[in-house]
Scaffold this motif. Sequence first.
Motif, short mmCIF file in Angstrom:
data_model
loop_
_atom_site.label_atom_id
_atom_site.label_comp_id
_atom_site.label_asym_id
_atom_site.label_seq_id
_atom_site.Cartn_x
_atom_site.Cartn_y
_atom_site.Cartn_z
N TRP A 68 -2.34 0.38 -4.46
CA TRP A 68 -2.36 -1.13 -3.53
C TRP A 68 -3.25 -2.17 -3.65
N TYR A 77 -15.68 16.02 -7.31
CA TYR A 77 -15.72 15.55 -6.21
C TYR A 77 -15.14 16.23 -5.29
N ASN A 134 -4.02 -1.64 -7.24
CA ASN A 134 -5.40 -0.79 -7.70
C ASN A 134 -4.63 0.55 -7.75
N VAL A 135 -5.38 1.66 -8.52
CA VAL A 135 -5.18 2.98 -7.74
C VAL A 135 -6.31 3.72 -7.35
N SER A 136 -5.80 4.00 -6.16
CA SER A 136 -7.16 5.33 -6.48
C SER A 136 -6.73 6.28 -6.17
N TYR A 137 -7.50 7.62 -6.27
CA TYR A 137 -7.71 8.65 -5.87
C TYR A 137 -8.99 9.68 -5.83
N ASN A 138 -9.12 11.06 -4.92
CA ASN A 138 -9.90 11.63 -5.55
C ASN A 138 -10.97 12.07 -6.63
N ASP A 139 -11.64 11.60 -6.71
CA ASP A 139 -11.59 11.90 -8.41
C ASP A 139 -11.68 14.32 -8.38
N THR A 158 1.01 -1.62 0.19
CA THR A 158 -0.29 -0.03 0.22
C THR A 158 0.76 1.51 -0.47
N SER A 175 -5.32 10.59 -14.58
CA SER A 175 -6.48 9.00 -15.46
C SER A 175 -4.43 8.68 -16.82
N LEU A 186 -2.15 9.48 -5.66
CA LEU A 186 -2.41 8.35 -5.72
C LEU A 186 -1.97 7.38 -5.16
N VAL A 207 -2.14 6.76 -14.19
CA VAL A 207 -2.81 5.52 -13.87
C VAL A 207 -2.45 4.60 -15.25
#
Length: 114
Positions: free
Chosen positions: A68, A84, A76-81, A36, A106, A65, A109
Amino acid sequence: MVDRITSAIEAGPFTLVTTVDHAASAADVGLELRPTTLLVFGNPAVGTLLMQSAQTTAIDLPQKLLVWEAADGTVNVSYNDPQYLAVRHGIEDRKEVLSKVSGALSSLVDAGRP
């Protein structure tokens, strides 16, 4: 994936602020955590515009980014849009900037994919 995204951040118009390896921190205190890693980076020429519209945006900047590994081994890759963030901070005058940030995230990623 972390290395590829880090390289893309450093090659782009961004400044890599820091990398937080949460799994390594967990191991330091005798706990286990699947890989992570949080990448914190930004571009002051873009982020400042958002903060000028809503100074509270500073709590969400620089951009992040999270890379995890899930229990099934997928990465996976996560982020706040950015949309949002616009809603959260009431930013209504920076649609072009928000679109640019969305595209950049994008692209980063995509750069991480093999």
